[in-house]
Design a protein around this motif. Sequence first.
Motif, PDB file in Angstrom:
ATOM      1  N   ILE A  29       0.911  -1.255  -0.149  1.00 27.81           N
ATOM      2  CA  ILE A  29      -0.018   0.022  -0.028  1.00 27.81           C
ATOM      3  C   ILE A  29       0.818   1.101   0.022  1.00 27.81           C
ATOM      4  O   ILE A  29       0.496   2.204  -0.764  1.00 27.81           O
ATOM      5  N   ASP A  30       2.025   1.154   0.875  1.00 32.98           N
ATOM      6  CA  ASP A  30       2.890   2.376   0.843  1.00 32.98           C
ATOM      7  C   ASP A  30       3.517   2.466  -0.554  1.00 32.98           C
ATOM      8  O   ASP A  30       3.543   3.648  -1.089  1.00 32.98           O
ATOM      9  N   VAL A  31       3.908   1.578  -1.435  1.00 33.60           N
ATOM     10  CA  VAL A  31       4.487   1.468  -2.480  1.00 33.60           C
ATOM     11  C   VAL A  31       3.584   2.164  -3.598  1.00 33.60           C
ATOM     12  O   VAL A  31       3.883   3.249  -4.260  1.00 33.60           O
ATOM     13  N   LEU A  32       2.182   1.783  -3.586  1.00 30.54           N
ATOM     14  CA  LEU A  32       1.162   2.305  -4.453  1.00 30.54           C
ATOM     15  C   LEU A  32       0.907   3.580  -4.136  1.00 30.54           C
ATOM     16  O   LEU A  32       0.544   4.482  -5.257  1.00 30.54           O
ATOM     17  N   THR A  33       0.811   3.986  -2.806  1.00 27.70           N
ATOM     18  CA  THR A  33       0.638   5.430  -2.530  1.00 27.70           C
ATOM     19  C   THR A  33       1.580   6.394  -3.123  1.00 27.70           C
ATOM     20  O   THR A  33       1.024   7.504  -3.644  1.00 27.70           O
ATOM     21  N   ARG A  34       2.863   5.930  -2.789  1.00 26.22           N
ATOM     22  CA  ARG A  34       3.783   6.939  -3.577  1.00 26.22           C
ATOM     23  C   ARG A  34       3.700   6.925  -4.976  1.00 26.22           C
ATOM     24  O   ARG A  34       3.972   7.797  -5.605  1.00 26.22           O
ATOM     25  N   ARG A  35       3.580   5.754  -5.563  1.00 30.51           N
ATOM     26  CA  ARG A  35       3.195   5.907  -7.054  1.00 30.51           C
ATOM     27  C   ARG A  35       2.133   6.630  -7.468  1.00 30.51           C
ATOM     28  O   ARG A  35       2.232   7.272  -8.447  1.00 30.51           O
ATOM     29  N   VAL A  36       1.043   6.462  -6.783  1.00 23.73           N
ATOM     30  CA  VAL A  36      -0.067   7.550  -7.279  1.00 23.73           C
ATOM     31  C   VAL A  36       0.136   8.862  -7.028  1.00 23.73           C
ATOM     32  O   VAL A  36      -0.143   9.561  -7.948  1.00 23.73           O
ATOM     33  N   ALA A  37       0.653   9.269  -6.024  1.00 26.78           N
ATOM     34  CA  ALA A  37       1.191  10.715  -5.801  1.00 26.78           C
ATOM     35  C   ALA A  37       2.029  11.056  -6.685  1.00 26.78           C
ATOM     36  O   ALA A  37       1.820  12.422  -7.110  1.00 26.78           O
ATOM     37  N   MET A  38       3.173  10.305  -7.170  1.00 20.65           N
ATOM     38  CA  MET A  38       3.961  10.584  -8.187  1.00 20.65           C
ATOM     39  C   MET A  38       3.239  10.941  -9.635  1.00 20.65           C
ATOM     40  O   MET A  38       3.449  11.864 -10.434  1.00 20.65           O
ATOM     41  N   LEU A  39       2.457   9.821  -9.962  1.00 22.65           N
ATOM     42  CA  LEU A  39       1.535  10.097 -11.246  1.00 22.65           C
ATOM     43  C   LEU A  39       0.582  11.421 -11.115  1.00 22.65           C
ATOM     44  O   LEU A  39       0.617  12.028 -11.952  1.00 22.65           O
ATOM     45  N   MET A  40       0.022  11.740  -9.826  1.00 18.20           N
ATOM     46  CA  MET A  40      -0.827  13.028  -9.830  1.00 18.20           C
ATOM     47  C   MET A  40      -0.034  14.181  -9.898  1.00 18.20           C
ATOM     48  O   MET A  40      -0.250  15.310 -10.655  1.00 18.20           O
ATOM     49  N   GLN A  41       1.297  14.217  -9.485  1.00 23.27           N
ATOM     50  CA  GLN A  41       2.178  15.404  -9.529  1.00 23.27           C
ATOM     51  C   GLN A  41       2.497  15.533 -10.871  1.00 23.27           C
ATOM     52  O   GLN A  41       2.567  16.466 -11.549  1.00 23.27           O
ATOM     53  N   ARG A  42       3.107  14.360 -11.661  1.00 23.11           N
ATOM     54  CA  ARG A  42       3.208  14.532 -13.202  1.00 23.11           C
ATOM     55  C   ARG A  42       2.240  14.969 -13.820  1.00 23.11           C
ATOM     56  O   ARG A  42       2.257  15.844 -14.861  1.00 23.11           O
ATOM     57  N   GLU A  43       0.897  14.705 -13.675  1.00 20.70           N
ATOM     58  CA  GLU A  43      -0.203  15.111 -14.295  1.00 20.70           C
ATOM     59  C   GLU A  43      -0.513  16.683 -14.187  1.00 20.70           C
ATOM     60  O   GLU A  43      -1.066  17.419 -14.900  1.00 20.70           O
ATOM     61  N   ALA A  44      -0.474  16.863 -12.954  1.00 19.45           N
ATOM     62  CA  ALA A  44      -0.669  18.449 -12.515  1.00 19.45           C
ATOM     63  C   ALA A  44       0.271  19.249 -13.147  1.00 19.45           C
ATOM     64  O   ALA A  44      -0.007  20.333 -13.470  1.00 19.45           O
ATOM     65  N   GLU A  45       1.567  18.720 -13.237  1.00 20.47           N
ATOM     66  CA  GLU A  45       2.725  19.634 -13.969  1.00 20.47           C
ATOM     67  C   GLU A  45       2.369  19.606 -15.399  1.00 20.47           C
ATOM     68  O   GLU A  45       2.621  20.467 -16.018  1.00 20.47           O
ATOM     69  N   ARG A  46       1.714  18.517 -15.907  1.00 18.48           N
ATOM     70  CA  ARG A  46       1.631  18.521 -17.340  1.00 18.48           C
ATOM     71  C   ARG A  46       0.413  19.554 -17.554  1.00 18.48           C
ATOM     72  O   ARG A  46       0.278  20.176 -18.750  1.00 18.48           O
TER      73      ARG A  46
END
Length: 64
Positions: A29-46
């Motif tokens: 769950i910790d790994v998946l939470t970090r990955r989702v946060a990273m993807l959300m950050q990438r999308e926000a930057e995009r």
Amino acid sequence: MEQIEEKMAHLIRTVDDLSDIVARQQGEIDVLTRRVAMLMQREAEREADGGSHIFTGQEQPPHY
């Protein structure tokens, strides 16, 4: 008394097994939470860059 000790040993083992499973799942769950946060950050930057565009299949990408 022996029967109670056997049941207790079984329950202790079950609790230990479940504890291991829960600990492993928490790690996943910790790994998946970090990955989702990273993807959300990438999308926000995009989106902030203005370069986000979703092709629906009917459109041709700009490089065609």
